[in-house]
Write a protein that holds these residues in place. Structure first.
Motif, PDB file in Angstrom:
ATOM      1  N   PHE A 164       0.825  -1.215   0.000  1.00  0.00           N
ATOM      2  CA  PHE A 164       0.000   0.000   0.000  1.00  0.00           C
ATOM      3  C   PHE A 164       0.856   1.262   0.000  1.00  0.00           C
ATOM      4  O   PHE A 164       0.497   2.258  -0.632  1.00  0.00           O
ATOM      5  CB  PHE A 164      -0.973   0.001   1.178  1.00  0.00           C
ATOM      6  CG  PHE A 164      -2.056  -1.037   1.073  1.00  0.00           C
ATOM      7  CD1 PHE A 164      -2.747  -1.231  -0.115  1.00  0.00           C
ATOM      8  CD2 PHE A 164      -2.395  -1.828   2.151  1.00  0.00           C
ATOM      9  CE1 PHE A 164      -3.742  -2.180  -0.224  1.00  0.00           C
ATOM     10  CE2 PHE A 164      -3.400  -2.779   2.058  1.00  0.00           C
ATOM     11  CZ  PHE A 164      -4.068  -2.958   0.863  1.00  0.00           C
ATOM     12  N   GLY A 165       1.984   1.232   0.700  1.00  0.00           N
ATOM     13  CA  GLY A 165       2.887   2.376   0.684  1.00  0.00           C
ATOM     14  C   GLY A 165       3.407   2.653  -0.726  1.00  0.00           C
ATOM     15  O   GLY A 165       3.478   3.801  -1.168  1.00  0.00           O
ATOM     16  N   THR A 166       3.767   1.595  -1.440  1.00  0.00           N
ATOM     17  CA  THR A 166       4.256   1.750  -2.812  1.00  0.00           C
ATOM     18  C   THR A 166       3.162   2.261  -3.737  1.00  0.00           C
ATOM     19  O   THR A 166       3.373   3.209  -4.510  1.00  0.00           O
ATOM     20  CB  THR A 166       4.809   0.399  -3.336  1.00  0.00           C
ATOM     21  OG1 THR A 166       5.856  -0.035  -2.463  1.00  0.00           O
ATOM     22  CG2 THR A 166       5.340   0.532  -4.746  1.00  0.00           C
ATOM     23  N   VAL A 167       1.980   1.664  -3.658  1.00  0.00           N
ATOM     24  CA  VAL A 167       0.868   2.076  -4.527  1.00  0.00           C
ATOM     25  C   VAL A 167       0.478   3.531  -4.253  1.00  0.00           C
ATOM     26  O   VAL A 167       0.292   4.319  -5.189  1.00  0.00           O
ATOM     27  CB  VAL A 167      -0.340   1.125  -4.356  1.00  0.00           C
ATOM     28  CG1 VAL A 167      -1.578   1.671  -5.039  1.00  0.00           C
ATOM     29  CG2 VAL A 167       0.006  -0.256  -4.890  1.00  0.00           C
ATOM     30  N   ASN A 168       0.370   3.904  -2.984  1.00  0.00           N
ATOM     31  CA  ASN A 168       0.021   5.287  -2.647  1.00  0.00           C
ATOM     32  C   ASN A 168       1.101   6.252  -3.099  1.00  0.00           C
ATOM     33  O   ASN A 168       0.807   7.353  -3.575  1.00  0.00           O
ATOM     34  CB  ASN A 168      -0.222   5.430  -1.141  1.00  0.00           C
ATOM     35  CG  ASN A 168      -1.498   4.747  -0.699  1.00  0.00           C
ATOM     36  OD1 ASN A 168      -2.355   4.422  -1.513  1.00  0.00           O
ATOM     37  ND2 ASN A 168      -1.614   4.512   0.583  1.00  0.00           N
ATOM     38  N   GLY A 169       2.363   5.858  -2.950  1.00  0.00           N
ATOM     39  CA  GLY A 169       3.466   6.701  -3.402  1.00  0.00           C
ATOM     40  C   GLY A 169       3.451   6.890  -4.907  1.00  0.00           C
ATOM     41  O   GLY A 169       3.707   7.990  -5.416  1.00  0.00           O
ATOM     42  N   LEU A 170       3.132   5.828  -5.644  1.00  0.00           N
ATOM     43  CA  LEU A 170       3.034   5.940  -7.105  1.00  0.00           C
ATOM     44  C   LEU A 170       1.865   6.845  -7.502  1.00  0.00           C
ATOM     45  O   LEU A 170       1.982   7.647  -8.435  1.00  0.00           O
ATOM     46  CB  LEU A 170       2.884   4.550  -7.736  1.00  0.00           C
ATOM     47  CG  LEU A 170       4.124   3.660  -7.662  1.00  0.00           C
ATOM     48  CD1 LEU A 170       3.799   2.234  -8.096  1.00  0.00           C
ATOM     49  CD2 LEU A 170       5.255   4.243  -8.510  1.00  0.00           C
ATOM     50  N   ALA A 171       0.750   6.729  -6.785  1.00  0.00           N
ATOM     51  CA  ALA A 171      -0.406   7.596  -7.072  1.00  0.00           C
ATOM     52  C   ALA A 171      -0.055   9.054  -6.779  1.00  0.00           C
ATOM     53  O   ALA A 171      -0.403   9.956  -7.565  1.00  0.00           O
ATOM     54  CB  ALA A 171      -1.609   7.164  -6.238  1.00  0.00           C
ATOM     55  N   ALA A 172       0.647   9.300  -5.673  1.00  0.00           N
ATOM     56  CA  ALA A 172       1.054  10.667  -5.335  1.00  0.00           C
ATOM     57  C   ALA A 172       2.026  11.209  -6.383  1.00  0.00           C
ATOM     58  O   ALA A 172       1.932  12.380  -6.785  1.00  0.00           O
ATOM     59  CB  ALA A 172       1.696  10.708  -3.944  1.00  0.00           C
ATOM     60  N   THR A 173       2.955  10.368  -6.837  1.00  0.00           N
ATOM     61  CA  THR A 173       3.904  10.784  -7.874  1.00  0.00           C
ATOM     62  C   THR A 173       3.162  11.194  -9.143  1.00  0.00           C
ATOM     63  O   THR A 173       3.458  12.228  -9.753  1.00  0.00           O
ATOM     64  CB  THR A 173       4.895   9.642  -8.188  1.00  0.00           C
ATOM     65  OG1 THR A 173       5.609   9.321  -7.002  1.00  0.00           O
ATOM     66  CG2 THR A 173       5.867  10.029  -9.282  1.00  0.00           C
TER      67      THR A 173
END
Length: 174
Positions: free
Chosen positions: A152-161
């Motif tokens: 979830f941290g990776t997915v949220n970080g990609l969405a924020a990027t």
């Protein structure tokens, strides 16, 4: 005697961003959870974007308002769930404060998101162990919860990027 407080453009911005994060929190709570306590943390996308565009102080306000208002709306204010959410958010904010000054080449939104997710998890596990369930068996949950934090941290970080790439570099003056 009537007291009036001046409302600044930054106050309005924080309120708007907090309401956006709150909306994501409420939507997320309507979704079924694969495991108790495991949630994607969609509101953290807003926090990451705010951190990048407006700084840590505004991100802290947005996060705190989201946690408090969300708990009031969901009926969990001052419950163990609220304490877990509040401590997790506080731990994530402290981790973001520690990693924010690090080189952007290695510490962008994805790295910040993963670090914040692990800090959130660590804060919550500490509260659970110290207050709710002081049992060494909690360690057996760490691999599953850490895996969820990583995903979830990776997915949220990609969405924020992705969002940051589409937003203007500087906020518009209010």
């Amino acid at each position: 005697m009537r007291i009036t407080l001046p409302v600044t453009a930054e106050d309005r911005r924080i309120a708007w961003l907090a309401s956006l994060a709150l909306g994501l929190t409420l939507a997320e709570n309507a979704l079924p959870s694969p495991l108790p306590g495991v949630k994607p943390g969609l509101a953290n996308i807003v926090t990451l974007v705010v951190l990048d565009r407006f700084g840590w102080r505004v991100a802290a306000w947005v996060s705190a308002l989201r946690v408090v208002a969300g708990s009031i709306l969901l009926g969990t204010f001052l419950s163990p769930g609220f304490v877990l959410s509040f401590v997790g958010a506080l731990a994530a904010l402290l981790a973001l404060a520690a990693t924010r000054p690090l080189p952007a080449k290695w510490f962008g939104p994805v790295t910040h998101s993963v670090v914040a997710a692990f800090a959130h998890l660590s804060g919550q596990l500490a509260v659970v162990y110290l207050w709710l369930i002081p049992h060494a068996g909690l360690v057996s949950l760490v691999p599953v919860l850490a895996g969820a934090a990583l995903v979830f941290g990776t997915v949220n970080g990609l969405a924020a990027t992705r969002l940051l790439q589409q937003l203007p570099l500087r906020p518009k003056p209010a």
